[in-house]
Write a protein that holds these residues in place. Structure first.
Motif, PDB file in Angstrom:
ATOM      1  N   GLU A  78     -12.865   4.775  11.635  1.00  0.00           N
ATOM      2  CA  GLU A  78     -14.143   4.514  10.976  1.00  0.00           C
ATOM      3  C   GLU A  78     -15.296   5.112  11.776  1.00  0.00           C
ATOM      4  OE1 GLU A  78     -16.817   0.806   9.192  1.00  0.00           O
ATOM      5  OE2 GLU A  78     -14.835   0.444  10.048  1.00  0.00           O
ATOM      6  N   LYS A  79     -15.217   5.012  13.111  1.00  0.00           N
ATOM      7  CA  LYS A  79     -16.257   5.602  13.946  1.00  0.00           C
ATOM      8  C   LYS A  79     -16.236   7.129  13.847  1.00  0.00           C
ATOM      9  CE  LYS A  79     -17.457   3.908  17.899  1.00  0.00           C
ATOM     10  NZ  LYS A  79     -17.470   3.406  19.296  1.00  0.00           N
ATOM     11  N   VAL A  80     -15.041   7.707  13.770  1.00  0.00           N
ATOM     12  CA  VAL A  80     -14.934   9.156  13.594  1.00  0.00           C
ATOM     13  C   VAL A  80     -15.605   9.581  12.297  1.00  0.00           C
ATOM     14  CG1 VAL A  80     -13.332  11.097  13.315  1.00  0.00           C
ATOM     15  CG2 VAL A  80     -12.814   9.272  14.940  1.00  0.00           C
ATOM     16  N   ASP A  81     -15.344   8.825  11.236  1.00  0.00           N
ATOM     17  CA  ASP A  81     -15.956   9.136   9.944  1.00  0.00           C
ATOM     18  C   ASP A  81     -17.473   8.997   9.996  1.00  0.00           C
ATOM     19  OD1 ASP A  81     -15.752   9.503   6.913  1.00  0.00           O
ATOM     20  OD2 ASP A  81     -16.727   7.546   7.028  1.00  0.00           O
ATOM     21  N   ARG A  82     -17.966   7.990  10.708  1.00  0.00           N
ATOM     22  CA  ARG A  82     -19.412   7.800  10.791  1.00  0.00           C
ATOM     23  C   ARG A  82     -20.088   8.921  11.577  1.00  0.00           C
ATOM     24  NH1 ARG A  82     -20.979   1.376  11.277  1.00  0.00           N
ATOM     25  NH2 ARG A  82     -19.596   0.607   9.623  1.00  0.00           N
ATOM     26  N   VAL A  83     -19.437   9.388  12.621  1.00  0.00           N
ATOM     27  CA  VAL A  83     -20.009  10.527  13.367  1.00  0.00           C
ATOM     28  C   VAL A  83     -20.064  11.758  12.486  1.00  0.00           C
ATOM     29  CG1 VAL A  83     -19.663  12.099  15.315  1.00  0.00           C
ATOM     30  CG2 VAL A  83     -19.290   9.652  15.621  1.00  0.00           C
ATOM     31  N   ASN A  84     -18.998  12.010  11.737  1.00  0.00           N
ATOM     32  CA  ASN A  84     -18.991  13.151  10.814  1.00  0.00           C
ATOM     33  C   ASN A  84     -20.063  13.004   9.746  1.00  0.00           C
ATOM     34  OD1 ASN A  84     -16.904  14.683  11.962  1.00  0.00           O
ATOM     35  ND2 ASN A  84     -15.334  13.474  10.940  1.00  0.00           N
ATOM     36  N   ALA A  85     -20.264  11.780   9.260  1.00  0.00           N
ATOM     37  CA  ALA A  85     -21.296  11.548   8.245  1.00  0.00           C
ATOM     38  C   ALA A  85     -22.691  11.829   8.807  1.00  0.00           C
ATOM     39  CB  ALA A  85     -21.202  10.120   7.721  1.00  0.00           C
ATOM     40  N   LEU A  86     -22.941  11.392  10.039  1.00  0.00           N
ATOM     41  CA  LEU A  86     -24.234  11.663  10.670  1.00  0.00           C
ATOM     42  C   LEU A  86     -24.428  13.162  10.898  1.00  0.00           C
ATOM     43  CD1 LEU A  86     -24.396   8.756  13.281  1.00  0.00           C
ATOM     44  CD2 LEU A  86     -25.800   9.024  11.239  1.00  0.00           C
ATOM     45  N   SER A  87     -23.350  13.849  11.261  1.00  0.00           N
ATOM     46  CA  SER A  87     -23.430  15.296  11.451  1.00  0.00           C
ATOM     47  C   SER A  87     -23.778  16.008  10.152  1.00  0.00           C
ATOM     48  CB  SER A  87     -22.102  15.825  12.008  1.00  0.00           C
ATOM     49  OG  SER A  87     -22.109  17.233  12.091  1.00  0.00           O
ATOM     50  N   ARG A  88     -23.195  15.553   9.043  1.00  0.00           N
ATOM     51  CA  ARG A  88     -23.502  16.158   7.747  1.00  0.00           C
ATOM     52  C   ARG A  88     -24.945  15.865   7.323  1.00  0.00           C
ATOM     53  NH1 ARG A  88     -17.974  14.755   6.818  1.00  0.00           N
ATOM     54  NH2 ARG A  88     -18.567  12.673   6.084  1.00  0.00           N
ATOM     55  N   GLN A  89     -25.424  14.666   7.620  1.00  0.00           N
ATOM     56  CA  GLN A  89     -26.821  14.354   7.310  1.00  0.00           C
ATOM     57  C   GLN A  89     -27.769  15.245   8.107  1.00  0.00           C
ATOM     58  OE1 GLN A  89     -27.594  10.157   7.843  1.00  0.00           O
ATOM     59  NE2 GLN A  89     -25.848   9.546   6.565  1.00  0.00           N
ATOM     60  N   PHE A  90     -27.416  15.514   9.364  1.00  0.00           N
ATOM     61  CA  PHE A  90     -28.232  16.411  10.178  1.00  0.00           C
ATOM     62  C   PHE A  90     -28.180  17.836   9.633  1.00  0.00           C
ATOM     63  CE2 PHE A  90     -28.600  19.146  14.058  1.00  0.00           C
ATOM     64  CZ  PHE A  90     -29.961  18.924  14.300  1.00  0.00           C
ATOM     65  N   ALA A  91     -27.015  18.261   9.156  1.00  0.00           N
ATOM     66  CA  ALA A  91     -26.882  19.602   8.585  1.00  0.00           C
ATOM     67  C   ALA A  91     -27.694  19.746   7.310  1.00  0.00           C
ATOM     68  CB  ALA A  91     -25.413  19.917   8.315  1.00  0.00           C
ATOM     69  N   ASP A  92     -27.805  18.664   6.546  1.00  0.00           N
ATOM     70  CA  ASP A  92     -28.578  18.690   5.295  1.00  0.00           C
ATOM     71  C   ASP A  92     -30.062  18.409   5.513  1.00  0.00           C
ATOM     72  OD1 ASP A  92     -26.247  19.219   3.913  1.00  0.00           O
ATOM     73  OD2 ASP A  92     -25.840  17.107   3.478  1.00  0.00           O
ATOM     74  N   HIS A  93     -30.471  18.298   6.785  1.00  0.00           N
ATOM     75  CA  HIS A  93     -31.877  18.062   7.157  1.00  0.00           C
ATOM     76  C   HIS A  93     -32.386  16.713   6.639  1.00  0.00           C
ATOM     77  CE1 HIS A  93     -31.993  22.239   8.482  1.00  0.00           C
ATOM     78  NE2 HIS A  93     -31.549  22.613   7.283  1.00  0.00           N
ATOM     79  N   GLN A  94     -31.465  15.755   6.495  1.00  0.00           N
ATOM     80  CA  GLN A  94     -31.879  14.410   6.104  1.00  0.00           C
ATOM     81  C   GLN A  94     -32.381  13.617   7.302  1.00  0.00           C
ATOM     82  OE1 GLN A  94     -28.673  12.518   4.005  1.00  0.00           O
ATOM     83  NE2 GLN A  94     -28.361  14.222   2.589  1.00  0.00           N
ATOM     84  N   ILE A  95     -31.924  13.974   8.504  1.00  0.00           N
ATOM     85  CA  ILE A  95     -32.372  13.323   9.730  1.00  0.00           C
ATOM     86  C   ILE A  95     -32.666  14.391  10.768  1.00  0.00           C
ATOM     87  CG2 ILE A  95     -31.115  11.160   9.337  1.00  0.00           C
ATOM     88  CD1 ILE A  95     -28.927  12.165  11.169  1.00  0.00           C
ATOM     89  N   THR A  96     -33.481  14.046  11.740  1.00  0.00           N
ATOM     90  CA  THR A  96     -33.812  14.976  12.824  1.00  0.00           C
ATOM     91  C   THR A  96     -32.834  14.799  13.978  1.00  0.00           C
ATOM     92  OG1 THR A  96     -35.303  13.386  13.875  1.00  0.00           O
ATOM     93  CG2 THR A  96     -36.245  14.844  12.170  1.00  0.00           C
ATOM     94  N   LEU A  97     -32.941  15.687  14.954  1.00  0.00           N
ATOM     95  CA  LEU A  97     -32.075  15.594  16.127  1.00  0.00           C
ATOM     96  C   LEU A  97     -32.321  14.292  16.876  1.00  0.00           C
ATOM     97  CD1 LEU A  97     -29.970  16.966  17.941  1.00  0.00           C
ATOM     98  CD2 LEU A  97     -31.866  18.029  19.196  1.00  0.00           C
ATOM     99  N   THR A  98     -33.571  13.869  16.961  1.00  0.00           N
ATOM    100  CA  THR A  98     -33.894  12.615  17.651  1.00  0.00           C
ATOM    101  C   THR A  98     -33.275  11.426  16.929  1.00  0.00           C
ATOM    102  OG1 THR A  98     -35.982  13.546  18.446  1.00  0.00           O
ATOM    103  CG2 THR A  98     -35.759  11.143  18.456  1.00  0.00           C
ATOM    104  N   VAL A  99     -33.375  11.405  15.613  1.00  0.00           N
ATOM    105  CA  VAL A  99     -32.782  10.309  14.835  1.00  0.00           C
ATOM    106  C   VAL A  99     -31.261  10.332  14.959  1.00  0.00           C
ATOM    107  CG1 VAL A  99     -32.488   9.359  12.521  1.00  0.00           C
ATOM    108  CG2 VAL A  99     -34.718  10.229  13.238  1.00  0.00           C
ATOM    109  N   LEU A 100     -30.673  11.526  14.944  1.00  0.00           N
ATOM    110  CA  LEU A 100     -29.221  11.650  15.109  1.00  0.00           C
ATOM    111  C   LEU A 100     -28.789  11.060  16.443  1.00  0.00           C
ATOM    112  CD1 LEU A 100     -26.408  12.746  14.369  1.00  0.00           C
ATOM    113  CD2 LEU A 100     -27.105  14.955  15.323  1.00  0.00           C
ATOM    114  N   SER A 101     -29.508  11.378  17.505  1.00  0.00           N
ATOM    115  CA  SER A 101     -29.180  10.853  18.825  1.00  0.00           C
ATOM    116  C   SER A 101     -29.301   9.332  18.856  1.00  0.00           C
ATOM    117  CB  SER A 101     -30.102  11.482  19.876  1.00  0.00           C
ATOM    118  OG  SER A 101     -29.807  10.984  21.159  1.00  0.00           O
ATOM    119  N   GLN A 102     -30.344   8.806  18.240  1.00  0.00           N
ATOM    120  CA  GLN A 102     -30.543   7.360  18.219  1.00  0.00           C
ATOM    121  C   GLN A 102     -29.437   6.654  17.445  1.00  0.00           C
ATOM    122  OE1 GLN A 102     -34.468   7.057  16.521  1.00  0.00           O
ATOM    123  NE2 GLN A 102     -35.514   7.468  18.458  1.00  0.00           N
ATOM    124  N   ARG A 103     -29.047   7.209  16.307  1.00  0.00           N
ATOM    125  CA  ARG A 103     -28.010   6.564  15.493  1.00  0.00           C
ATOM    126  C   ARG A 103     -26.642   6.661  16.161  1.00  0.00           C
ATOM    127  NH1 ARG A 103     -29.614   7.943   9.150  1.00  0.00           N
ATOM    128  NH2 ARG A 103     -31.696   6.977   9.244  1.00  0.00           N
TER     129      ARG A 103
END
Length: 250
Positions: A78-103
């Motif tokens: 589940e954690k692996v899937d969540r990291v991949n999901a956050l990576s995809r959100q960053f790729a789609d410009h839904q979150i910034t690098l700072t938000v990605l790091s925080q999450r």
């Protein structure tokens, strides 16, 4: 990209990689996720080297190599899937690098595990159903479920309280063998072998073995061999625990 952002990018990529390795992900998936995060941040030529105990990463325009140690390894897809999901959100410009790091930091500390009681119930269901699939008798259905649940409980508690590798598998397997023998001795079961076979299934490192083979096929020979040996030690600990019961009791 300024130096501060490059340092933040390295820290974020290494955090994502460490979380994935600690959660049982394949190495090629770890490297791919880290590389995609770097590319989506504007760095197209990052250098990444991963092992089961540590990660190395550098950027072509940043005169430093950062290292991230991996101190624990478990299975939490589940954690692996969540990291991949956050990576995809960053790729789609839904979150910034700072938000990605925080999450990622929140995900690292807020571990999404199922509660122990649910894991024990799942172990019981797996034990008795697999026992039937292997040709066991319905009279052994309930004993297999009880023994499997007890064995997994011992495995979980020992793993959480102690930091000795493979001791949890050994003690859990010994508990399974001993309880199965007690059930048979009290005539609450028919086949000692079938009860044990079903009950040890929740302990078998199937994901680790699969990932070892996948890493080997993907060219990560060092990681594949190390994970394969680790899985072999786990299987050996389970086998020794069962063998001791047969040697002294059965």
């Amino acid at each position: 990209m300024n130096e501060k952002r490059q340092a933040q990018l390295l820290t974020t990529c290494l955090m994502a990689g460490r979380i994935m390795i600690e959660s049982g992900s394949e190495m090629y998936r770890v490297e791919d996720t880290m590389r995609r995060i770097a590319q989506n941040a504007g760095v197209m030529d990052s250098h990444i080297f991963t092992t089961p105990t540590g990660l190395f990463m550098s950027l072509p325009t940043y005169d430093a190599v950062q290292i991230q140690q991996v101190t624990s390894r478990a299975i939490n897809l589940e954690k692996v899937d969540r990291v991949n999901a956050l990576s995809r959100q960053f790729a789609d410009h839904q979150i910034t690098l700072t938000v990605l790091s925080q999450r990622l930091a929140v995900l690292d500390h807020d571990v999404p595990y199922f509660p122990l009681w649910l894991q024990v119930i799942a172990a019981a269901v797996v034990s008795c159903t697999i026992m039937i699939m292997f040709g066991g008798h319905w009279i052994d259905f309930l004993p297999s479920a009880v023994v499997g649940a007890a064995g997994y409980t011992v495995f979980y508690l020992v793993r959480e309280q102690l930091s000795v590798s493979f001791l949890s598998e050994f003690l859990a397997a010994f508990t399974i063998g001993l309880l199965a023998w007690i059930f048979i001795s009290l005539h609450f079961g028919r086949s000692l072998d079938m009860i044990i076979i079903g009950a040890v299934m929740p302990l078998v490192p199937g994901v680790a073995i699969t990932n070892a083979v996948r890493d080997m096929l993907a060219g990560h020979l060092l990681t594949g061999i190390v994970r394969g040996i680790e899985a072999l030690f786990s299987v050996s600990a389970i086998g020794i625990g069962i063998a001791l019961v047969f040697r002294f009791f059965a």
